[in-house]
Scaffold this motif. Structure first.
Motif, PDB file in Angstrom:
ATOM      1  N   MET A   1     -57.848  -4.799 -22.833  1.00  0.00           N
ATOM      2  CA  MET A   1     -57.436  -4.229 -24.104  1.00  0.00           C
ATOM      3  C   MET A   1     -57.387  -2.705 -23.936  1.00  0.00           C
ATOM      4  SD  MET A   1     -59.223  -4.648 -27.869  1.00  0.00           S
ATOM      5  CE  MET A   1     -58.646  -6.276 -28.242  1.00  0.00           C
ATOM      6  N   THR A   2     -56.266  -2.110 -24.339  1.00  0.00           N
ATOM      7  CA  THR A   2     -56.122  -0.665 -24.221  1.00  0.00           C
ATOM      8  C   THR A   2     -56.861   0.035 -25.354  1.00  0.00           C
ATOM      9  OG1 THR A   2     -54.160  -0.514 -25.603  1.00  0.00           O
ATOM     10  CG2 THR A   2     -53.804  -0.982 -23.255  1.00  0.00           C
ATOM     11  N   MET A   3     -56.984   1.360 -25.236  1.00  0.00           N
ATOM     12  CA  MET A   3     -57.628   2.153 -26.293  1.00  0.00           C
ATOM     13  C   MET A   3     -56.858   1.998 -27.592  1.00  0.00           C
ATOM     14  SD  MET A   3     -59.976   4.039 -27.324  1.00  0.00           S
ATOM     15  CE  MET A   3     -60.819   5.383 -26.582  1.00  0.00           C
ATOM     16  N   LEU A   4     -55.511   1.996 -27.519  1.00  0.00           N
ATOM     17  CA  LEU A   4     -54.691   1.824 -28.715  1.00  0.00           C
ATOM     18  C   LEU A   4     -54.973   0.472 -29.361  1.00  0.00           C
ATOM     19  CD1 LEU A   4     -52.437   2.811 -30.588  1.00  0.00           C
ATOM     20  CD2 LEU A   4     -50.809   1.780 -29.010  1.00  0.00           C
ATOM     21  N   ASP A   5     -55.081  -0.577 -28.552  1.00  0.00           N
ATOM     22  CA  ASP A   5     -55.383  -1.907 -29.084  1.00  0.00           C
ATOM     23  C   ASP A   5     -56.728  -1.924 -29.797  1.00  0.00           C
ATOM     24  OD1 ASP A   5     -53.041  -3.017 -28.106  1.00  0.00           O
ATOM     25  OD2 ASP A   5     -53.983  -3.705 -26.250  1.00  0.00           O
ATOM     26  N   ARG A   6     -57.739  -1.298 -29.203  1.00  0.00           N
ATOM     27  CA  ARG A   6     -59.071  -1.277 -29.816  1.00  0.00           C
ATOM     28  C   ARG A   6     -59.047  -0.516 -31.135  1.00  0.00           C
ATOM     29  NH1 ARG A   6     -60.661  -1.057 -24.389  1.00  0.00           N
ATOM     30  NH2 ARG A   6     -60.576   1.210 -24.362  1.00  0.00           N
ATOM     31  N   THR A   7     -58.344   0.606 -31.155  1.00  0.00           N
ATOM     32  CA  THR A   7     -58.255   1.406 -32.375  1.00  0.00           C
ATOM     33  C   THR A   7     -57.524   0.628 -33.458  1.00  0.00           C
ATOM     34  OG1 THR A   7     -58.225   3.415 -31.073  1.00  0.00           O
ATOM     35  CG2 THR A   7     -57.433   3.591 -33.331  1.00  0.00           C
ATOM     36  N   ALA A   8     -56.399   0.009 -33.108  1.00  0.00           N
ATOM     37  CA  ALA A   8     -55.625  -0.760 -34.086  1.00  0.00           C
ATOM     38  C   ALA A   8     -56.426  -1.954 -34.581  1.00  0.00           C
ATOM     39  CB  ALA A   8     -54.312  -1.218 -33.467  1.00  0.00           C
ATOM     40  N   ALA A   9     -57.125  -2.625 -33.682  1.00  0.00           N
ATOM     41  CA  ALA A   9     -57.923  -3.785 -34.089  1.00  0.00           C
ATOM     42  C   ALA A   9     -59.049  -3.368 -35.023  1.00  0.00           C
ATOM     43  CB  ALA A   9     -58.477  -4.488 -32.852  1.00  0.00           C
ATOM     44  N   ALA A  10     -59.646  -2.232 -34.751  1.00  0.00           N
ATOM     45  CA  ALA A  10     -60.756  -1.760 -35.568  1.00  0.00           C
ATOM     46  C   ALA A  10     -60.318  -1.431 -36.992  1.00  0.00           C
ATOM     47  CB  ALA A  10     -61.400  -0.539 -34.927  1.00  0.00           C
ATOM     48  N   ASP A  11     -59.116  -0.896 -37.140  1.00  0.00           N
ATOM     49  CA  ASP A  11     -58.681  -0.532 -38.490  1.00  0.00           C
ATOM     50  C   ASP A  11     -57.796  -1.604 -39.129  1.00  0.00           C
ATOM     51  OD1 ASP A  11     -56.088  -0.206 -37.536  1.00  0.00           O
ATOM     52  OD2 ASP A  11     -56.072   1.957 -37.727  1.00  0.00           O
ATOM     53  N   GLY A  12     -57.560  -2.710 -38.437  1.00  0.00           N
ATOM     54  CA  GLY A  12     -56.810  -3.819 -39.015  1.00  0.00           C
ATOM     55  C   GLY A  12     -55.326  -3.551 -39.185  1.00  0.00           C
ATOM     56  N   SER A  13     -54.768  -2.599 -38.456  1.00  0.00           N
ATOM     57  CA  SER A  13     -53.357  -2.246 -38.604  1.00  0.00           C
ATOM     58  C   SER A  13     -52.439  -3.327 -38.046  1.00  0.00           C
ATOM     59  CB  SER A  13     -53.073  -0.908 -37.944  1.00  0.00           C
ATOM     60  OG  SER A  13     -53.077  -1.052 -36.533  1.00  0.00           O
ATOM     61  N   TRP A  14     -51.200  -3.222 -38.422  1.00  0.00           N
ATOM     62  CA  TRP A  14     -50.198  -4.181 -37.970  1.00  0.00           C
ATOM     63  C   TRP A  14     -50.054  -4.153 -36.456  1.00  0.00           C
ATOM     64  CZ3 TRP A  14     -46.353  -2.144 -35.126  1.00  0.00           C
ATOM     65  CH2 TRP A  14     -46.048  -0.790 -35.305  1.00  0.00           C
TER      66      TRP A  14
END
Length: 102
Positions: A1-14
């Motif tokens: 999982m990339t940093m972008l994936d972790r950030t997006a997953a954490a904030d529930g973004s699309w």
């Protein structure tokens, strides 16, 4: 999982739900016939509309976003200069299309 994936997953973004989340992002910044291949990846994505709206709202100039190339997005922006909320506009268009075909 990339940093972008972790950030997006954490904030529930699309973006955390996109089919492309595990693919090499460089693959979406291609030219010519390669763009058509990339667009097919977007076709069945559950967050295609959100992705496209984000690219249009933010005037992203390069790459395939939401199943549209930069040229297609520029044309859409030119044809509809008064749109301020692309997600809302795209959702209305999808609803109208479903009503006509359904």
């Amino acid at each position: 999982m990339t940093m972008l994936d972790r950030t997006a997953a954490a904030d529930g973004s699309w973006a955390a739900q996109g089919r492309c989340r595990e693919l090499d992002p460089d693959g979406f910044f291609v030219q010519g016939a390669h763009q058509q291949k990339v667009k097919t990846l977007c076709a069945a994505c559950s967050v295609r509309l959100e992705c496209l709206a984000d690219a249009l709202d933010n005037r992203i100039e390069f790459g395939v976003w939401g199943g549209m190339t930069e040229r297609e997005r520029r044309r859409l922006l030119r044809e509809h200069p008064g749109v301020s909320d692309w997600y809302e506009a795209l959702e209305r268009a999808r609803t109208r299309s479903e009503c006509r075909t359904g």
